[in-house]
Design a protein around this motif. Structure first.
Motif, PDB file in Angstrom:
ATOM      1  N   GLY A 174       0.780  -1.229   0.000  1.00 58.03           N
ATOM      2  CA  GLY A 174       0.000   0.000   0.000  1.00 58.03           C
ATOM      3  C   GLY A 174       0.811   1.278   0.000  1.00 58.03           C
ATOM      4  N   LEU A 175       1.916   1.302  -0.725  1.00 57.00           N
ATOM      5  CA  LEU A 175       2.772   2.495  -0.732  1.00 57.00           C
ATOM      6  C   LEU A 175       2.096   3.660  -1.439  1.00 57.00           C
ATOM      7  CD1 LEU A 175       6.312   1.029  -1.539  1.00 57.00           C
ATOM      8  CD2 LEU A 175       5.379   1.678   0.693  1.00 57.00           C
ATOM      9  N   VAL A 176       2.108   4.804  -0.774  1.00 56.67           N
ATOM     10  CA  VAL A 176       1.572   6.043  -1.333  1.00 56.67           C
ATOM     11  C   VAL A 176       2.588   7.147  -1.091  1.00 56.67           C
ATOM     12  CG1 VAL A 176      -0.239   7.806  -1.170  1.00 56.67           C
ATOM     13  CG2 VAL A 176      -0.834   5.380  -0.937  1.00 56.67           C
ATOM     14  N   LYS A 177       2.869   7.932  -2.139  1.00 56.31           N
ATOM     15  CA  LYS A 177       3.753   9.086  -1.993  1.00 56.31           C
ATOM     16  C   LYS A 177       3.246  10.220  -2.862  1.00 56.31           C
ATOM     17  CE  LYS A 177       7.253  11.327  -0.353  1.00 56.31           C
ATOM     18  NZ  LYS A 177       7.329  11.619   1.093  1.00 56.31           N
ATOM     19  N   ARG A 178       2.985  11.361  -2.217  1.00 61.79           N
ATOM     20  CA  ARG A 178       2.525  12.547  -2.923  1.00 61.79           C
ATOM     21  C   ARG A 178       3.575  13.641  -2.818  1.00 61.79           C
ATOM     22  NH1 ARG A 178      -1.909  10.602  -0.116  1.00 61.79           N
ATOM     23  NH2 ARG A 178      -3.705   9.993  -1.408  1.00 61.79           N
ATOM     24  N   PHE A 179       3.682  14.421  -3.866  1.00 62.45           N
ATOM     25  CA  PHE A 179       4.501  15.626  -3.875  1.00 62.45           C
ATOM     26  C   PHE A 179       3.555  16.778  -4.185  1.00 62.45           C
ATOM     27  CE2 PHE A 179       7.359  12.177  -5.131  1.00 62.45           C
ATOM     28  CZ  PHE A 179       8.372  12.334  -4.193  1.00 62.45           C
ATOM     29  N   GLY A 180       3.130  17.491  -3.137  1.00 62.05           N
ATOM     30  CA  GLY A 180       2.106  18.500  -3.329  1.00 62.05           C
ATOM     31  C   GLY A 180       0.818  17.830  -3.778  1.00 62.05           C
ATOM     32  N   GLY A 181       0.287  18.287  -4.902  1.00 57.34           N
ATOM     33  CA  GLY A 181      -0.953  17.714  -5.409  1.00 57.34           C
ATOM     34  C   GLY A 181      -0.750  16.544  -6.337  1.00 57.34           C
ATOM     35  N   VAL A 182       0.498  16.123  -6.532  1.00 54.03           N
ATOM     36  CA  VAL A 182       0.792  15.033  -7.467  1.00 54.03           C
ATOM     37  C   VAL A 182       1.000  13.739  -6.695  1.00 54.03           C
ATOM     38  CG1 VAL A 182       2.390  14.178  -9.205  1.00 54.03           C
ATOM     39  CG2 VAL A 182       1.846  16.622  -9.109  1.00 54.03           C
ATOM     40  N   ALA A 183       0.250  12.712  -7.046  1.00 56.36           N
ATOM     41  CA  ALA A 183       0.413  11.392  -6.442  1.00 56.36           C
ATOM     42  C   ALA A 183       1.391  10.600  -7.307  1.00 56.36           C
ATOM     43  CB  ALA A 183      -0.921  10.678  -6.350  1.00 56.36           C
ATOM     44  N   ALA A 184       2.661  10.553  -6.884  1.00 55.99           N
ATOM     45  CA  ALA A 184       3.686   9.858  -7.666  1.00 55.99           C
ATOM     46  C   ALA A 184       3.567   8.353  -7.553  1.00 55.99           C
ATOM     47  CB  ALA A 184       5.076  10.305  -7.207  1.00 55.99           C
ATOM     48  N   VAL A 185       3.146   7.878  -6.375  1.00 56.59           N
ATOM     49  CA  VAL A 185       2.941   6.452  -6.139  1.00 56.59           C
ATOM     50  C   VAL A 185       1.596   6.296  -5.438  1.00 56.59           C
ATOM     51  CG1 VAL A 185       3.768   4.416  -4.891  1.00 56.59           C
ATOM     52  CG2 VAL A 185       5.405   5.935  -6.011  1.00 56.59           C
ATOM     53  N   ARG A 186       0.757   5.397  -5.984  1.00 55.29           N
ATOM     54  CA  ARG A 186      -0.619   5.289  -5.487  1.00 55.29           C
ATOM     55  C   ARG A 186      -0.956   3.838  -5.161  1.00 55.29           C
ATOM     56  NH1 ARG A 186      -4.356   8.396  -9.720  1.00 55.29           N
ATOM     57  NH2 ARG A 186      -3.076   7.333 -11.282  1.00 55.29           N
ATOM     58  N   GLU A 187      -0.912   3.505  -3.880  1.00 55.42           N
ATOM     59  CA  GLU A 187      -1.333   2.181  -3.397  1.00 55.42           C
ATOM     60  C   GLU A 187      -0.605   1.049  -4.127  1.00 55.42           C
ATOM     61  OE1 GLU A 187      -3.208   1.371  -0.882  1.00 55.42           O
ATOM     62  OE2 GLU A 187      -3.870   3.392  -0.323  1.00 55.42           O
ATOM     63  N   VAL A 188       0.711   1.114  -4.110  1.00 51.34           N
ATOM     64  CA  VAL A 188       1.521   0.101  -4.787  1.00 51.34           C
ATOM     65  C   VAL A 188       1.895  -1.011  -3.802  1.00 51.34           C
ATOM     66  CG1 VAL A 188       3.798  -0.351  -5.804  1.00 51.34           C
ATOM     67  CG2 VAL A 188       2.413   1.585  -6.608  1.00 51.34           C
ATOM     68  N   SER A 189       1.618  -2.243  -4.193  1.00 52.63           N
ATOM     69  CA  SER A 189       1.944  -3.420  -3.386  1.00 52.63           C
ATOM     70  C   SER A 189       2.600  -4.475  -4.267  1.00 52.63           C
ATOM     71  CB  SER A 189       0.695  -4.014  -2.742  1.00 52.63           C
ATOM     72  OG  SER A 189       0.058  -3.100  -1.884  1.00 52.63           O
ATOM     73  N   PHE A 190       3.667  -5.078  -3.779  1.00 48.58           N
ATOM     74  CA  PHE A 190       4.318  -6.181  -4.493  1.00 48.58           C
ATOM     75  C   PHE A 190       5.246  -6.899  -3.526  1.00 48.58           C
ATOM     76  CE2 PHE A 190       7.055  -2.478  -5.092  1.00 48.58           C
ATOM     77  CZ  PHE A 190       8.307  -2.965  -4.769  1.00 48.58           C
ATOM     78  N   ALA A 191       5.748  -8.050  -3.947  1.00 50.98           N
ATOM     79  CA  ALA A 191       6.702  -8.814  -3.146  1.00 50.98           C
ATOM     80  C   ALA A 191       7.735  -9.431  -4.077  1.00 50.98           C
ATOM     81  CB  ALA A 191       5.993  -9.894  -2.342  1.00 50.98           C
ATOM     82  N   VAL A 192       8.939  -9.642  -3.540  1.00 49.20           N
ATOM     83  CA  VAL A 192      10.011 -10.307  -4.279  1.00 49.20           C
ATOM     84  C   VAL A 192      10.570 -11.401  -3.378  1.00 49.20           C
ATOM     85  CG1 VAL A 192      12.162 -10.046  -5.558  1.00 49.20           C
ATOM     86  CG2 VAL A 192      10.568  -8.116  -5.412  1.00 49.20           C
ATOM     87  N   ALA A 193      10.610 -12.619  -3.892  1.00 51.29           N
ATOM     88  CA  ALA A 193      11.075 -13.759  -3.107  1.00 51.29           C
ATOM     89  C   ALA A 193      12.590 -13.866  -3.147  1.00 51.29           C
ATOM     90  CB  ALA A 193      10.443 -15.046  -3.647  1.00 51.29           C
ATOM     91  N   ALA A 194      13.146 -14.601  -2.206  1.00 47.97           N
ATOM     92  CA  ALA A 194      14.572 -14.899  -2.212  1.00 47.97           C
ATOM     93  C   ALA A 194      14.931 -15.647  -3.493  1.00 47.97           C
ATOM     94  CB  ALA A 194      14.927 -15.739  -0.987  1.00 47.97           C
ATOM     95  N   GLY A 195      15.981 -15.200  -4.164  1.00 51.91           N
ATOM     96  CA  GLY A 195      16.429 -15.831  -5.396  1.00 51.91           C
ATOM     97  C   GLY A 195      15.709 -15.384  -6.647  1.00 51.91           C
ATOM     98  N   GLU A 196      14.745 -14.491  -6.504  1.00 52.64           N
ATOM     99  CA  GLU A 196      13.934 -14.052  -7.638  1.00 52.64           C
ATOM    100  C   GLU A 196      14.465 -12.752  -8.226  1.00 52.64           C
ATOM    101  OE1 GLU A 196       9.180 -13.749  -8.630  1.00 52.64           O
ATOM    102  OE2 GLU A 196       9.866 -13.013  -6.680  1.00 52.64           O
TER     103      GLU A 196
END
Length: 260
Positions: free
Chosen positions: A11-33
């Protein structure tokens, strides 16, 4: 119960002023992947990378390493926790010898900073470790050379050795093959992927070269306007209608899937 992924973002969210650069980003990376994060300029890739690395703090959301929440740790603390990074523009110390670049990273990782003079002037375990790391990236033969004498492709290899000196469990590579020849790109990414598999690192990289992305990634994450719109095996992503519309040149996007 299955083990926690080596790296997870929720659920990563990052805004710069009125700009949403990252909006509800979710992911995973496994060992060795090995996972590629792609998107057009302005899609939010670099901001997402910086949220994982700690250069930016999210407005909301979490970053976890082997199940441990590291969201509020500074970049140096994340380095010691096990998150390493290379940069699009190499960040080596060109005035130093090749081996000294690696020794400096080892000093930071292993707490030698208070006796750096002895580390650099007296051969021993530190130099053996540095030479072993250089051998892994085929640079041991230029260990005594100034880094400024290296070709660009070799500087990229040196940066990988420096990152590996931190004993990372997660390795972030930002545009690792930028400015390299086709042969150099193949050699570097083969080395990075083999290292990830052998040492069970979670390798996450951004890249504009689609031959590299589809040739080396186990999975691909696709961002558009701050959102993660698709993720999956290269074959599935290549055939995804929205990805083709948004990123692979099939015209303007009508809608997105939201988060993944």
């Amino acid at each position: 119960m299955s083990a926690a992924p080596r790296l997870s973002a929720t659920g990563l969210v990052k805004r710069f002023g009125g700009v949403a650069a990252v909006r509800e980003v979710s992911f995973a990376v496994a060992a060795g992947e090995t996972v590629a994060l792609i998107g057009a300029n302005g899609a939010g890739k670099t901001t997402t990378f910086n949220l994982v690395n700690g250069q930016l703090l999210p407005d909301t959301g979490t970053v976890a390493l082997d199940g441990r929440d590291v969201t509020r740790l500074a970049p140096a603390a994340r380095f010691h926790a096990g998150i390493g990074r290379t940069f699009q523009i190499t960040a080596n110390f060109l005035s130093m010898r090749v081996i000294d670049n690696v020794l400096l990273a080892l000093a930071s990782r292993e707490g030698w900073a208070w006796r750096l003079t002895s580390v650099f002037t007296r051969p021993g375990a530190a130099e053996e470790k540095a030479r072993a790391l250089l051998a892994r990236v085929a640079l041991e033969h230029v260990a005594a050379e100034p880094a400024s004498a290296l070709a660009y492709g070799d500087l990229k290899r040196l940066e990988l050795a420096v990152a590996l000196a931190g004993a990372p469990r997660v390795l972030l590579m930002d545009e690792p093959t930028a400015g390299m020849s086709a042969e150099e790109r193949t050699a570097l990414m083969t080395l990075a992927r083999e290292t990830a598999r052998r040492e069970q690192l979670a390798l996450l990289f951004t890249e504009h070269d689609m031959d590299v992305v589809f040739g080396f990634a186990d999975r691909i994450l696709v961002m558009h306007r701050g959102r993660l719109i698709a993720q999956g095996a290269p074959e599935a992503v290549a055939q995804d209608a929205i990805v083709r519309e948004v990123y692979l040149g099939a015209g303007p996007v009508a809608s997105t899937r939201g988060t993944a």
